[in-house]
Design a protein around this motif. Sequence first.
Motif, PDB file in Angstrom:
ATOM      1  N   SER A 145      50.337  87.427 -61.358  1.00 59.16           N
ATOM      2  CA  SER A 145      51.669  87.426 -60.269  1.00 59.16           C
ATOM      3  C   SER A 145      52.021  88.305 -61.035  1.00 59.16           C
ATOM      4  CB  SER A 145      53.095  86.482 -60.555  1.00 59.16           C
ATOM      5  OG  SER A 145      52.113  85.346 -60.082  1.00 59.16           O
ATOM      6  N   TYR A 146      51.800  89.309 -62.151  1.00 56.85           N
ATOM      7  CA  TYR A 146      52.665  90.328 -62.477  1.00 56.85           C
ATOM      8  C   TYR A 146      52.815  91.417 -61.936  1.00 56.85           C
ATOM      9  CZ  TYR A 146      55.075  93.105 -66.206  1.00 56.85           C
ATOM     10  OH  TYR A 146      55.967  94.032 -66.688  1.00 56.85           O
ATOM     11  N   ASN A 147      51.628  91.857 -61.586  1.00 58.02           N
ATOM     12  CA  ASN A 147      51.261  92.942 -61.007  1.00 58.02           C
ATOM     13  C   ASN A 147      51.164  92.865 -59.973  1.00 58.02           C
ATOM     14  OD1 ASN A 147      51.858  94.798 -63.022  1.00 58.02           O
ATOM     15  ND2 ASN A 147      49.285  94.727 -63.462  1.00 58.02           N
ATOM     16  N   ASN A 148      51.745  92.160 -59.577  1.00 59.76           N
ATOM     17  CA  ASN A 148      51.510  91.758 -57.589  1.00 59.76           C
ATOM     18  C   ASN A 148      53.575  91.669 -57.119  1.00 59.76           C
ATOM     19  OD1 ASN A 148      49.065  91.693 -56.605  1.00 59.76           O
ATOM     20  ND2 ASN A 148      49.714  89.458 -58.120  1.00 59.76           N
ATOM     21  N   GLU A 149      54.525  92.006 -57.956  1.00 64.64           N
ATOM     22  CA  GLU A 149      55.876  91.780 -57.432  1.00 64.64           C
ATOM     23  C   GLU A 149      56.133  93.044 -57.487  1.00 64.64           C
ATOM     24  OE1 GLU A 149      57.889  89.563 -58.356  1.00 64.64           O
ATOM     25  OE2 GLU A 149      55.830  88.301 -57.871  1.00 64.64           O
ATOM     26  N   PRO A 150      57.568  92.809 -56.242  1.00 64.74           N
ATOM     27  CA  PRO A 150      57.276  94.876 -55.826  1.00 64.74           C
ATOM     28  C   PRO A 150      58.476  94.912 -56.804  1.00 64.74           C
ATOM     29  CG  PRO A 150      58.637  93.199 -55.149  1.00 64.74           C
ATOM     30  CD  PRO A 150      57.388  92.432 -55.201  1.00 64.74           C
ATOM     31  N   GLU A 151      59.111  94.686 -57.798  1.00 66.79           N
ATOM     32  CA  GLU A 151      60.106  94.649 -59.323  1.00 66.79           C
ATOM     33  C   GLU A 151      59.123  94.069 -60.325  1.00 66.79           C
ATOM     34  OE1 GLU A 151      63.967  93.299 -58.492  1.00 66.79           O
ATOM     35  OE2 GLU A 151      64.438  93.716 -56.695  1.00 66.79           O
ATOM     36  N   GLU A 152      59.777  95.091 -60.999  1.00 67.15           N
ATOM     37  CA  GLU A 152      59.643  94.421 -62.714  1.00 67.15           C
ATOM     38  C   GLU A 152      59.410  93.736 -63.033  1.00 67.15           C
ATOM     39  OE1 GLU A 152      59.101  97.352 -65.869  1.00 67.15           O
ATOM     40  OE2 GLU A 152      58.758  96.015 -67.398  1.00 67.15           O
ATOM     41  N   ARG A 153      59.345  92.444 -63.080  1.00 63.36           N
ATOM     42  CA  ARG A 153      59.934  90.798 -63.572  1.00 63.36           C
ATOM     43  C   ARG A 153      58.981  90.567 -64.509  1.00 63.36           C
ATOM     44  NH1 ARG A 153      60.346  86.538 -59.960  1.00 63.36           N
ATOM     45  NH2 ARG A 153      59.768  85.567 -61.282  1.00 63.36           N
ATOM     46  N   ASN A 154      59.907  91.154 -65.874  1.00 60.47           N
ATOM     47  CA  ASN A 154      59.186  90.172 -67.272  1.00 60.47           C
ATOM     48  C   ASN A 154      59.061  88.956 -67.663  1.00 60.47           C
ATOM     49  OD1 ASN A 154      58.387  92.943 -67.816  1.00 60.47           O
ATOM     50  ND2 ASN A 154      60.319  93.868 -68.743  1.00 60.47           N
ATOM     51  N   LEU A 156      58.033  86.912 -65.996  1.00 58.54           N
ATOM     52  CA  LEU A 156      56.869  86.146 -65.907  1.00 58.54           C
ATOM     53  C   LEU A 156      55.919  86.471 -66.955  1.00 58.54           C
ATOM     54  CD1 LEU A 156      55.988  87.590 -62.686  1.00 58.54           C
ATOM     55  CD2 LEU A 156      57.004  85.370 -62.642  1.00 58.54           C
ATOM     56  N   ILE A 157      55.843  87.179 -67.436  1.00 57.08           N
ATOM     57  CA  ILE A 157      55.132  86.948 -69.567  1.00 57.08           C
ATOM     58  C   ILE A 157      55.867  86.540 -70.495  1.00 57.08           C
ATOM     59  CG2 ILE A 157      53.653  88.719 -67.853  1.00 57.08           C
ATOM     60  CD1 ILE A 157      54.646  91.039 -69.266  1.00 57.08           C
ATOM     61  N   THR A 158      57.147  86.734 -69.818  1.00 57.30           N
ATOM     62  CA  THR A 158      57.379  86.099 -71.498  1.00 57.30           C
ATOM     63  C   THR A 158      57.325  83.814 -71.478  1.00 57.30           C
ATOM     64  OG1 THR A 158      59.878  87.505 -71.297  1.00 57.30           O
ATOM     65  CG2 THR A 158      60.022  85.423 -72.368  1.00 57.30           C
ATOM     66  N   ILE A 159      56.890  84.031 -72.638  1.00 60.82           N
ATOM     67  CA  ILE A 159      57.096  82.718 -72.919  1.00 60.82           C
ATOM     68  C   ILE A 159      57.747  81.759 -73.931  1.00 60.82           C
ATOM     69  CG2 ILE A 159      55.031  80.200 -73.842  1.00 60.82           C
ATOM     70  CD1 ILE A 159      52.345  82.938 -73.214  1.00 60.82           C
ATOM     71  N   ILE A 160      58.507  80.683 -73.668  1.00 59.66           N
ATOM     72  CA  ILE A 160      59.184  80.004 -74.197  1.00 59.66           C
ATOM     73  C   ILE A 160      58.511  79.163 -75.645  1.00 59.66           C
ATOM     74  CG2 ILE A 160      61.554  79.387 -75.305  1.00 59.66           C
ATOM     75  CD1 ILE A 160      62.991  81.406 -73.579  1.00 59.66           C
ATOM     76  N   VAL A 161      58.823  78.916 -76.815  1.00 58.37           N
ATOM     77  CA  VAL A 161      58.506  77.499 -77.050  1.00 58.37           C
ATOM     78  C   VAL A 161      59.495  77.111 -77.719  1.00 58.37           C
ATOM     79  CG1 VAL A 161      56.409  76.760 -78.579  1.00 58.37           C
ATOM     80  CG2 VAL A 161      55.877  78.678 -77.003  1.00 58.37           C
ATOM     81  N   SER A 191      52.974  95.302 -75.044  1.00 55.81           N
ATOM     82  CA  SER A 191      54.035  94.912 -75.502  1.00 55.81           C
ATOM     83  C   SER A 191      55.042  94.930 -75.134  1.00 55.81           C
ATOM     84  CB  SER A 191      54.958  96.658 -76.318  1.00 55.81           C
ATOM     85  OG  SER A 191      54.577  97.568 -74.879  1.00 55.81           O
ATOM     86  N   LYS A 192      54.874  94.559 -73.140  1.00 59.94           N
ATOM     87  CA  LYS A 192      56.197  93.965 -73.339  1.00 59.94           C
ATOM     88  C   LYS A 192      55.986  92.407 -72.541  1.00 59.94           C
ATOM     89  CE  LYS A 192      56.311  97.378 -69.714  1.00 59.94           C
ATOM     90  NZ  LYS A 192      56.405  98.731 -68.440  1.00 59.94           N
ATOM     91  N   VAL A 193      55.126  91.863 -72.908  1.00 62.16           N
ATOM     92  CA  VAL A 193      55.160  90.404 -73.285  1.00 62.16           C
ATOM     93  C   VAL A 193      55.820  89.706 -74.986  1.00 62.16           C
ATOM     94  CG1 VAL A 193      53.536  87.960 -73.459  1.00 62.16           C
ATOM     95  CG2 VAL A 193      52.069  90.694 -72.393  1.00 62.16           C
ATOM     96  N   ARG A 194      56.528  88.266 -74.302  1.00 59.12           N
ATOM     97  CA  ARG A 194      57.399  87.961 -75.426  1.00 59.12           C
ATOM     98  C   ARG A 194      56.893  86.951 -75.686  1.00 59.12           C
ATOM     99  NH1 ARG A 194      63.056  88.761 -74.918  1.00 59.12           N
ATOM    100  NH2 ARG A 194      63.743  88.597 -76.992  1.00 59.12           N
ATOM    101  N   ILE A 195      56.464  86.487 -77.116  1.00 61.17           N
ATOM    102  CA  ILE A 195      56.087  84.917 -77.086  1.00 61.17           C
ATOM    103  C   ILE A 195      57.308  84.553 -78.107  1.00 61.17           C
ATOM    104  CG2 ILE A 195      54.904  83.476 -78.508  1.00 61.17           C
ATOM    105  CD1 ILE A 195      52.509  84.974 -78.032  1.00 61.17           C
ATOM    106  N   ILE A 196      58.171  83.523 -77.494  1.00 60.45           N
ATOM    107  CA  ILE A 196      59.612  83.089 -78.524  1.00 60.45           C
ATOM    108  C   ILE A 196      60.295  82.218 -79.137  1.00 60.45           C
ATOM    109  CG2 ILE A 196      62.207  83.972 -78.366  1.00 60.45           C
ATOM    110  CD1 ILE A 196      61.948  85.999 -75.614  1.00 60.45           C
ATOM    111  N   ASN A 197      59.363  81.727 -80.254  1.00 58.82           N
ATOM    112  CA  ASN A 197      59.649  80.749 -80.583  1.00 58.82           C
ATOM    113  C   ASN A 197      61.554  80.443 -81.036  1.00 58.82           C
ATOM    114  OD1 ASN A 197      60.151  78.974 -83.131  1.00 58.82           O
ATOM    115  ND2 ASN A 197      57.873  78.120 -82.011  1.00 58.82           N
ATOM    116  N   ILE A 198      62.043  78.940 -80.380  1.00 62.31           N
ATOM    117  CA  ILE A 198      63.206  79.091 -80.782  1.00 62.31           C
ATOM    118  C   ILE A 198      63.227  77.615 -82.094  1.00 62.31           C
ATOM    119  CG2 ILE A 198      65.352  77.893 -79.814  1.00 62.31           C
ATOM    120  CD1 ILE A 198      64.526  79.819 -77.233  1.00 62.31           C
ATOM    121  N   GLU A 199      64.247  77.201 -82.730  1.00 56.96           N
ATOM    122  CA  GLU A 199      64.261  76.045 -83.588  1.00 56.96           C
ATOM    123  C   GLU A 199      65.219  76.752 -83.992  1.00 56.96           C
ATOM    124  OE1 GLU A 199      62.059  74.074 -85.325  1.00 56.96           O
ATOM    125  OE2 GLU A 199      63.912  73.399 -86.326  1.00 56.96           O
ATOM    126  N   ALA A 200      66.175  75.202 -84.429  1.00 61.38           N
ATOM    127  CA  ALA A 200      67.858  74.634 -84.327  1.00 61.38           C
ATOM    128  C   ALA A 200      67.542  74.447 -85.679  1.00 61.38           C
ATOM    129  CB  ALA A 200      67.688  73.307 -83.917  1.00 61.38           C
TER     130      ALA A 200
END
Length: 400
Positions: A145-154, A156-161, A191-200
Amino acid sequence: MSRPKIAILGAGYGGIMTAVRLQKEMGANEAEVTLVNKHNYHYQTTWLHEPAAGTMHHDKTRIMIDEVIDNNKINFVQDTVVEIKPEEKRVILENGELTYDYLVIGLGFEPATFGIKGLKENAFSIRSVNSVRKIKEHIEYQFASYNNEPEERNDLITIIVGGAGFTGIEFVGELAERVPELCEEFDIDRSKVRIINIEASPTLLPGFDEELVEYAQNLLERKGVEFKTSTMIKEVTEDGVIIGEGEEIKAATVVWTGGVQGNSIVANSGFETNRGRVPVRDDQRTPDYDNVFVVGDCALLINKEIDRPYPPTAQIAIQAAHVVSKNVLAMIRGKELESFTPDIKGTVASLGRGEAIGKVYNKKLYGATASAMKKIIDNRYLLMLGGPGLVWKKGKLKLF
Ligand code: FAD
């Protein structure tokens, strides 16, 4: 005289191994065994982070139940358990019911949400073949979907674990492999893709060897994974997560790996539980019923050396199944029951292709050696379950 009826609920590591051991150890016509499972296949839960990320096809994790179960000795019923009525020795299924003399509960785990708002509704979990198929398809759709959006929607390519226990770390390891492939396929700048791991907790893999944890963190950070430790997820929304003091991180994909509990069917059926897990006796029977055994993640086992529960693992589920199958037969034969004490040989966590960390027989393992060891452990299980043919068909044969 009618044969005693044994019912096994769930064909995960604990349930299917109990069935396989019984079919080997039982005398002809000694008991009538029924195995009930939602699907007609057993799946390797410990591999699910790979199809979730899309680095392995989900079929590789599946083993058809009739490939390992002898239909002359075990009746397999494909159905969903709805409730257990231990007083009546009855199990209610979606499409019927069954009665038993001896019961083995092996219904596995479900995500523990710790009351985090919106988590159940908005986060994915790595739980079954169907759940990981959905994660893989969802991530691919966001990239498409990312390149089909009229505006930059980062987002969409951010994954939170959420959660940096073994499942979370193994999953981000696979994502770090998969993301560059997705970027190439869908023309996206990595470089636009984020994989973020969140830990308490303050560190990844809480309680694990510090040196190995540091190795894992350095390696995964080099592959582009961001870690936010000592950070609580307060809420999961349709748009992402709220952390700490109210900061929002927008992400189209949130996967929760932050904790598990025993299948809620067990507590809902009136068994004594602690986070959904039955505090079993030494012989794996429930505190209240002499004819009901629990195997795998639905059982709470205390490590007496440290007076704390063992973490639920496939390793323990498989070992416990050997004792449970013997104990069910011992009851039928009027013999003494055995006690079960897990024999922890070690733990290995994969960090993506050809990389892992682990401690086996107290020896630290890194990199390719640890990764090969993990594959050997996986293959050994297949060997126990279905012999060399199954290893050949479903095993991880390329060690390095
Ligand atoms: P499960 O494997 O969860 O199986 C339960 C079975 O019951 C399934 O077949 C399910 O379909 C069936 N079922 C559930 N509900 C119903 C119902 N209502 N009716 C009928 N059938 C039902 N452990 C390790 O030791 N080493 C590892 O490296 C490791 N890695 C892991 C990686 C990941 C990604 C995950 C998620 C877990 C990992 N674990 C690991 C933990 C391990 O997978 C679990 O401890 C193990 O699967 C528990 O086995 P089980 O037999 O209790 O249940």
